[in-house]
Design an enzyme around this catalytic site. Sequence first.
Site, PDB file in Angstrom:
ATOM      1  N   LYS A  54       0.842  -1.202   0.000  1.00 31.09           N
ATOM      2  CA  LYS A  54       0.000   0.000   0.000  1.00 31.09           C
ATOM      3  C   LYS A  54       0.878   1.253   0.000  1.00 31.09           C
ATOM      4  CE  LYS A  54      -3.780  -2.530   2.083  1.00 31.09           C
ATOM      5  NZ  LYS A  54      -4.418  -3.004   3.314  1.00 31.09           N
ATOM      6  N   GLN A  98      -4.207  -1.848   9.678  1.00 25.61           N
ATOM      7  CA  GLN A  98      -4.140  -3.151   9.030  1.00 25.61           C
ATOM      8  C   GLN A  98      -4.743  -4.223   9.948  1.00 25.61           C
ATOM      9  OE1 GLN A  98      -3.104  -3.682   5.780  1.00 25.61           O
ATOM     10  NE2 GLN A  98      -3.915  -5.742   6.115  1.00 25.61           N
ATOM     11  N   ASP A 121     -10.838   3.018   4.699  1.00 31.18           N
ATOM     12  CA  ASP A 121     -11.175   1.598   4.531  1.00 31.18           C
ATOM     13  C   ASP A 121     -12.691   1.395   4.560  1.00 31.18           C
ATOM     14  OD1 ASP A 121      -9.268  -0.252   3.918  1.00 31.18           O
ATOM     15  OD2 ASP A 121      -8.610  -0.580   5.988  1.00 31.18           O
TER      16      ASP A 121
END
Length: 293
Positions: A54, A98, A121
Amino acid sequence: MTARLIDGTAVAARIRGQVAAAVQARVAAGRARPGLATVLVGDNPASQVYVRNKQKACAEVGIESFGHDLPKTATQAEVEALVTRLNADPRVNGILVQLPLPDGLDEERVLNAISLEKDVDGFGPVNIGRLSMKGRKPTFVPCTPAGCIVLLEEAGATFKGANAVVLGRSNIVGLPAAMLLLHRDCTVTICHSRTKDLPAVCREADILIAAVGRAEMVKRDWVKPGALVIDVGINRIPDATKKSGSRLVGDVAFDEVKEVAGAITPVPGGVGPMTIAMLLQNTLRGAELADAR
Ligand code: NDP
Protein backbone atom coordinates in the site's frame (compact mmCIF):
# COMPACT_ATOMS: atom_id res chain seq x y z
CA MET A 1 -13.22 -20.23 -23.31
CA THR A 2 -16.55 -18.50 -23.79
CA ALA A 3 -16.36 -16.00 -20.93
CA ARG A 4 -14.85 -12.56 -21.37
CA LEU A 5 -11.91 -12.04 -19.05
CA ILE A 6 -12.32 -9.04 -16.73
CA ASP A 7 -8.79 -7.69 -16.46
CA GLY A 8 -8.49 -6.21 -12.95
CA THR A 9 -4.82 -5.37 -13.45
CA ALA A 10 -5.64 -3.15 -16.44
CA VAL A 11 -8.63 -1.48 -14.77
CA ALA A 12 -6.61 -0.86 -11.59
CA ALA A 13 -3.75 0.64 -13.63
CA ARG A 14 -6.21 3.02 -15.28
CA ILE A 15 -7.60 4.12 -11.89
CA ARG A 16 -4.10 4.58 -10.47
CA GLY A 17 -3.23 6.73 -13.49
CA GLN A 18 -6.32 8.87 -12.88
CA VAL A 19 -5.43 9.27 -9.20
CA ALA A 20 -1.82 10.18 -10.08
CA ALA A 21 -3.03 12.84 -12.54
CA ALA A 22 -5.45 14.29 -9.97
CA VAL A 23 -2.73 14.40 -7.30
CA GLN A 24 -0.37 16.16 -9.70
CA ALA A 25 -3.05 18.69 -10.59
CA ARG A 26 -3.77 19.35 -6.89
CA VAL A 27 -0.14 19.93 -6.06
CA ALA A 28 0.36 22.14 -9.15
CA ALA A 29 -2.60 24.21 -7.96
CA GLY A 30 -0.95 24.70 -4.57
CA ARG A 31 -3.20 22.31 -2.66
CA ALA A 32 -1.86 19.81 -0.15
CA ARG A 33 -0.51 16.47 -1.29
CA PRO A 34 -2.87 13.70 -0.05
CA GLY A 35 -1.52 11.58 2.81
CA LEU A 36 -2.28 8.06 4.02
CA ALA A 37 -1.28 6.83 7.48
CA THR A 38 -0.82 3.10 7.90
CA VAL A 39 -0.99 1.51 11.33
CA LEU A 40 0.59 -1.92 11.62
CA VAL A 41 0.50 -3.63 15.00
CA GLY A 42 2.63 -6.73 15.54
CA ASP A 43 4.73 -8.74 13.11
CA ASN A 44 2.26 -10.75 11.01
CA PRO A 45 4.31 -11.30 7.79
CA ALA A 46 1.26 -11.15 5.48
CA SER A 47 0.16 -7.86 7.07
CA GLN A 48 3.68 -6.47 6.66
CA VAL A 49 3.57 -7.29 2.93
CA TYR A 50 0.09 -5.74 2.52
CA VAL A 51 1.16 -2.53 4.26
CA ARG A 52 4.38 -2.31 2.25
CA ASN A 53 2.42 -2.75 -1.00
CA LYS A 54 0.00 0.00 0.00
CA GLN A 55 2.86 2.38 0.82
CA LYS A 56 4.56 1.57 -2.49
CA ALA A 57 1.33 2.19 -4.39
CA CYS A 58 0.93 5.56 -2.62
CA ALA A 59 4.46 6.59 -3.65
CA GLU A 60 3.73 5.67 -7.28
CA VAL A 61 0.76 8.05 -7.49
CA GLY A 62 2.32 10.85 -5.43
CA ILE A 63 0.35 10.22 -2.22
CA GLU A 64 2.47 10.67 0.89
CA SER A 65 2.43 7.76 3.30
CA PHE A 66 3.12 7.82 7.02
CA GLY A 67 3.98 4.37 8.37
CA HIS A 68 3.35 3.66 12.05
CA ASP A 69 4.55 0.27 13.27
CA LEU A 70 3.70 -0.73 16.81
CA PRO A 71 4.97 -3.86 18.60
CA LYS A 72 2.55 -6.71 19.23
CA THR A 73 2.74 -5.79 22.92
CA ALA A 74 1.06 -2.42 22.19
CA THR A 75 -1.91 -1.77 24.45
CA GLN A 76 -5.42 -0.83 23.41
CA ALA A 77 -4.83 2.66 24.82
CA GLU A 78 -1.60 3.09 22.83
CA VAL A 79 -3.23 2.07 19.53
CA GLU A 80 -6.24 4.31 20.15
CA ALA A 81 -3.97 7.22 21.18
CA LEU A 82 -2.09 6.87 17.87
CA VAL A 83 -5.36 6.92 15.93
CA THR A 84 -6.45 10.03 17.86
CA ARG A 85 -3.16 11.75 16.97
CA LEU A 86 -3.60 10.85 13.29
CA ASN A 87 -7.19 12.13 13.36
CA ALA A 88 -5.78 15.53 14.33
CA ASP A 89 -2.88 15.54 11.85
CA PRO A 90 -3.80 17.72 8.84
CA ARG A 91 -1.23 15.93 6.61
CA VAL A 92 -3.19 12.70 7.02
CA ASN A 93 -6.32 12.28 4.85
CA GLY A 94 -6.77 8.56 5.39
CA ILE A 95 -6.03 6.18 8.27
CA LEU A 96 -5.60 2.53 7.48
CA VAL A 97 -5.37 0.15 10.44
CA GLN A 98 -4.14 -3.15 9.03
CA LEU A 99 -6.35 -6.04 10.17
CA PRO A 100 -6.32 -8.45 11.86
CA LEU A 101 -5.00 -6.84 15.03
CA PRO A 102 -3.08 -9.09 17.44
CA ASP A 103 -5.13 -11.05 19.97
CA GLY A 104 -6.16 -9.00 22.95
CA LEU A 105 -6.82 -5.80 21.01
CA ASP A 106 -10.43 -4.76 20.42
CA GLU A 107 -10.68 -4.21 16.66
CA GLU A 108 -14.12 -2.60 16.86
CA ARG A 109 -12.97 0.04 19.36
CA VAL A 110 -9.93 0.89 17.23
CA LEU A 111 -12.04 1.22 14.06
CA ASN A 112 -14.57 3.34 15.97
CA ALA A 113 -11.77 5.74 16.93
CA ILE A 114 -10.98 6.64 13.29
CA SER A 115 -12.71 9.87 12.33
CA LEU A 116 -15.38 9.55 9.65
CA GLU A 117 -13.51 11.90 7.30
CA LYS A 118 -10.38 9.68 7.39
CA ASP A 119 -12.02 6.23 7.39
CA VAL A 120 -10.68 5.33 3.92
CA ASP A 121 -11.17 1.60 4.53
CA GLY A 122 -14.87 2.32 5.10
CA PHE A 123 -15.09 -0.09 8.06
CA GLY A 124 -16.12 2.48 10.69
CA PRO A 125 -19.64 2.19 12.12
CA VAL A 126 -20.99 5.33 10.45
CA ASN A 127 -19.78 4.33 6.99
CA ILE A 128 -21.03 0.76 7.33
CA GLY A 129 -24.31 1.99 8.86
CA ARG A 130 -24.95 4.38 6.00
CA LEU A 131 -24.02 1.70 3.47
CA SER A 132 -26.65 -0.55 5.05
CA MET A 133 -29.47 1.99 4.90
CA LYS A 134 -31.72 2.97 2.06
CA GLY A 135 -31.12 6.44 0.67
CA ARG A 136 -27.95 7.09 2.72
CA LYS A 137 -24.52 7.63 1.26
CA PRO A 138 -21.36 6.49 3.05
CA THR A 139 -18.41 8.88 3.02
CA PHE A 140 -16.16 5.95 2.03
CA VAL A 141 -17.02 2.53 0.63
CA PRO A 142 -14.85 -0.47 1.62
CA CYS A 143 -12.17 -0.99 -1.02
CA THR A 144 -12.52 -4.64 -2.09
CA PRO A 145 -16.33 -4.55 -2.52
CA ALA A 146 -16.05 -1.20 -4.32
CA GLY A 147 -13.52 -2.81 -6.65
CA CYS A 148 -15.95 -5.66 -7.37
CA ILE A 149 -18.60 -3.18 -8.47
CA VAL A 150 -16.18 -1.33 -10.76
CA LEU A 151 -15.24 -4.65 -12.38
CA LEU A 152 -18.91 -5.55 -12.86
CA GLU A 153 -19.47 -2.16 -14.51
CA GLU A 154 -16.47 -2.86 -16.75
CA ALA A 155 -18.11 -6.15 -17.74
CA GLY A 156 -21.26 -4.25 -18.74
CA ALA A 157 -23.46 -5.51 -15.88
CA THR A 158 -27.11 -4.57 -15.87
CA PHE A 159 -27.74 -4.26 -12.14
CA LYS A 160 -31.39 -3.25 -12.04
CA GLY A 161 -33.50 -6.30 -11.26
CA ALA A 162 -30.60 -8.74 -11.69
CA ASN A 163 -30.35 -11.72 -9.37
CA ALA A 164 -27.10 -11.25 -7.47
CA VAL A 165 -25.68 -13.94 -5.21
CA VAL A 166 -22.87 -13.12 -2.79
CA LEU A 167 -21.00 -16.06 -1.30
CA GLY A 168 -19.69 -14.95 2.10
CA ARG A 169 -20.97 -12.51 4.73
CA SER A 170 -17.76 -11.06 6.19
CA ASN A 171 -17.69 -7.44 7.33
CA ILE A 172 -14.89 -6.61 4.91
CA VAL A 173 -16.15 -8.24 1.70
CA GLY A 174 -19.42 -10.19 1.60
CA LEU A 175 -21.75 -7.91 3.56
CA PRO A 176 -20.66 -4.59 2.03
CA ALA A 177 -20.61 -6.14 -1.47
CA ALA A 178 -24.21 -7.27 -0.96
CA MET A 179 -25.22 -3.77 0.19
CA LEU A 180 -23.61 -2.17 -2.84
CA LEU A 181 -25.53 -4.52 -5.13
CA LEU A 182 -28.77 -3.79 -3.27
CA HIS A 183 -28.21 -0.03 -3.74
CA ARG A 184 -27.98 -0.77 -7.46
CA ASP A 185 -31.40 -2.46 -7.40
CA CYS A 186 -30.22 -6.06 -7.64
CA THR A 187 -32.22 -8.75 -5.88
CA VAL A 188 -29.55 -9.97 -3.50
CA THR A 189 -29.05 -13.34 -1.84
CA ILE A 190 -26.27 -13.62 0.75
CA CYS A 191 -24.89 -17.12 1.32
CA HIS A 192 -22.72 -18.45 4.13
CA SER A 193 -21.59 -21.67 5.73
CA ARG A 194 -25.14 -22.59 6.82
CA THR A 195 -26.79 -22.00 3.43
CA LYS A 196 -28.61 -25.06 2.09
CA ASP A 197 -27.99 -26.29 -1.46
CA LEU A 198 -25.47 -23.64 -2.41
CA PRO A 199 -25.14 -24.85 -6.05
CA ALA A 200 -28.89 -24.36 -6.62
CA VAL A 201 -28.81 -20.85 -5.12
CA CYS A 202 -25.78 -19.91 -7.24
CA ARG A 203 -27.42 -21.21 -10.43
CA GLU A 204 -30.03 -18.45 -10.09
CA ALA A 205 -27.36 -15.73 -10.18
CA ASP A 206 -26.95 -13.29 -13.04
CA ILE A 207 -24.16 -11.79 -10.94
CA LEU A 208 -22.10 -14.03 -8.67
CA ILE A 209 -19.51 -12.72 -6.21
CA ALA A 210 -17.49 -15.42 -4.45
CA ALA A 211 -15.75 -14.41 -1.21
CA VAL A 212 -15.48 -17.51 0.97
CA GLY A 213 -11.79 -18.40 1.05
CA ARG A 214 -12.33 -21.98 -0.21
CA ALA A 215 -10.11 -22.96 -3.14
CA GLU A 216 -12.03 -23.50 -6.41
CA MET A 217 -15.30 -24.23 -4.61
CA VAL A 218 -17.62 -22.81 -7.28
CA LYS A 219 -17.93 -25.37 -10.07
CA ARG A 220 -19.14 -25.10 -13.66
CA ASP A 221 -22.57 -26.55 -12.89
CA TRP A 222 -23.13 -23.90 -10.16
CA VAL A 223 -23.04 -21.12 -12.73
CA LYS A 224 -25.87 -19.94 -14.95
CA PRO A 225 -24.75 -19.62 -18.59
CA GLY A 226 -23.81 -16.01 -19.27
CA ALA A 227 -23.49 -15.00 -15.58
CA LEU A 228 -20.93 -12.40 -14.51
CA VAL A 229 -18.56 -14.00 -12.01
CA ILE A 230 -16.34 -12.00 -9.64
CA ASP A 231 -13.85 -14.12 -7.72
CA VAL A 232 -12.55 -12.41 -4.56
CA GLY A 233 -10.91 -15.49 -3.05
CA ILE A 234 -7.16 -15.78 -2.66
CA ASN A 235 -6.11 -19.32 -1.76
CA ARG A 236 -2.71 -20.97 -1.98
CA ILE A 237 -2.74 -24.60 -3.13
CA PRO A 238 0.13 -27.07 -3.65
CA ASP A 239 1.50 -27.25 -7.21
CA ALA A 240 4.57 -29.38 -7.83
CA THR A 241 5.09 -27.78 -11.26
CA LYS A 242 5.90 -24.41 -9.64
CA LYS A 243 9.31 -23.54 -8.24
CA SER A 244 7.63 -22.34 -5.03
CA GLY A 245 5.67 -25.61 -4.83
CA SER A 246 2.34 -23.75 -4.72
CA ARG A 247 0.15 -21.32 -6.64
CA LEU A 248 -2.73 -18.94 -5.99
CA VAL A 249 -6.29 -19.79 -6.97
CA GLY A 250 -9.63 -18.16 -6.29
CA ASP A 251 -12.88 -19.48 -4.85
CA VAL A 252 -14.05 -20.29 -8.39
CA ALA A 253 -12.83 -23.25 -10.47
CA PHE A 254 -11.68 -20.85 -13.19
CA ASP A 255 -10.84 -23.35 -15.95
CA GLU A 256 -14.28 -24.95 -15.96
CA VAL A 257 -16.40 -21.90 -15.04
CA LYS A 258 -14.89 -19.78 -17.85
CA GLU A 259 -16.56 -22.18 -20.29
CA VAL A 260 -20.03 -21.18 -19.12
CA ALA A 261 -19.83 -17.67 -17.56
CA GLY A 262 -20.43 -14.52 -19.59
CA ALA A 263 -17.47 -12.76 -17.96
CA ILE A 264 -15.09 -13.75 -15.17
CA THR A 265 -12.21 -12.30 -13.13
CA PRO A 266 -8.98 -14.30 -12.93
CA VAL A 267 -6.96 -14.94 -9.76
CA PRO A 268 -4.47 -13.38 -9.59
CA GLY A 269 -5.13 -10.28 -11.67
CA GLY A 270 -8.82 -9.74 -10.94
CA VAL A 271 -10.15 -8.23 -7.71
CA GLY A 272 -6.74 -8.17 -5.95
CA PRO A 273 -5.23 -5.19 -7.81
CA MET A 274 -8.52 -3.29 -7.47
CA THR A 275 -8.38 -3.19 -3.67
CA ILE A 276 -5.30 -0.96 -3.56
CA ALA A 277 -6.53 1.17 -6.49
CA MET A 278 -9.76 1.90 -4.58
CA LEU A 279 -7.77 2.74 -1.43
CA LEU A 280 -5.78 5.34 -3.39
CA GLN A 281 -8.99 6.74 -4.80
CA ASN A 282 -10.51 6.96 -1.31
CA THR A 283 -7.40 8.74 0.03
CA LEU A 284 -7.61 11.31 -2.75
CA ARG A 285 -11.27 11.78 -1.86
CA GLY A 286 -10.23 12.27 1.79
CA ALA A 287 -7.97 15.12 0.66
CA GLU A 288 -10.79 16.67 -1.37
CA LEU A 289 -13.10 16.46 1.65
CA ALA A 290 -10.44 18.18 3.76
CA ASP A 291 -10.23 21.03 1.16
CA ALA A 292 -13.96 21.53 1.45
CA ARG A 293 -13.87 21.85 5.27
P1 NDP B 1 -13.97 -14.68 5.99
O1 NDP B 1 -13.31 -15.95 6.41
O2 NDP B 1 -14.05 -13.55 6.94
O3 NDP B 1 -15.46 -15.01 5.50
C1 NDP B 1 -15.73 -16.12 4.72
C2 NDP B 1 -17.21 -16.21 4.48
O4 NDP B 1 -17.44 -17.35 3.68
C3 NDP B 1 -18.03 -16.39 5.76
O5 NDP B 1 -19.22 -15.65 5.68
C4 NDP B 1 -18.34 -17.90 5.78
O6 NDP B 1 -19.60 -18.22 6.37
C5 NDP B 1 -18.41 -18.20 4.31
N1 NDP B 1 -18.05 -19.60 4.04
C6 NDP B 1 -16.93 -20.24 4.41
N2 NDP B 1 -16.97 -21.52 3.97
C7 NDP B 1 -18.13 -21.67 3.29
C8 NDP B 1 -18.73 -22.75 2.61
N3 NDP B 1 -18.14 -23.94 2.52
N4 NDP B 1 -19.93 -22.55 2.04
C9 NDP B 1 -20.54 -21.35 2.11
N5 NDP B 1 -20.01 -20.27 2.74
C10 NDP B 1 -18.81 -20.45 3.33
O7 NDP B 1 -13.22 -14.26 4.65
P2 NDP B 1 -13.09 -12.83 3.93
O8 NDP B 1 -14.42 -12.32 3.55
O9 NDP B 1 -12.18 -11.97 4.69
O10 NDP B 1 -12.30 -13.27 2.61
C11 NDP B 1 -12.86 -14.18 1.68
C12 NDP B 1 -11.82 -14.49 0.62
O11 NDP B 1 -11.47 -13.29 -0.06
C13 NDP B 1 -10.49 -15.02 1.17
O12 NDP B 1 -9.95 -15.94 0.25
C14 NDP B 1 -9.61 -13.80 1.23
O13 NDP B 1 -8.23 -14.11 1.13
C15 NDP B 1 -10.08 -13.04 0.03
N6 NDP B 1 -9.87 -11.58 0.10
C16 NDP B 1 -9.37 -10.99 -1.02
C17 NDP B 1 -9.18 -9.64 -1.05
C18 NDP B 1 -8.67 -9.02 -2.30
O14 NDP B 1 -8.18 -7.92 -2.27
N7 NDP B 1 -8.79 -9.70 -3.44
C19 NDP B 1 -9.47 -8.77 0.11
C20 NDP B 1 -10.09 -9.50 1.21
C21 NDP B 1 -10.26 -10.85 1.18
P3 NDP B 1 -19.95 -17.96 7.93
O15 NDP B 1 -20.20 -16.50 8.03
O16 NDP B 1 -21.17 -18.78 8.13
O17 NDP B 1 -18.75 -18.42 8.68
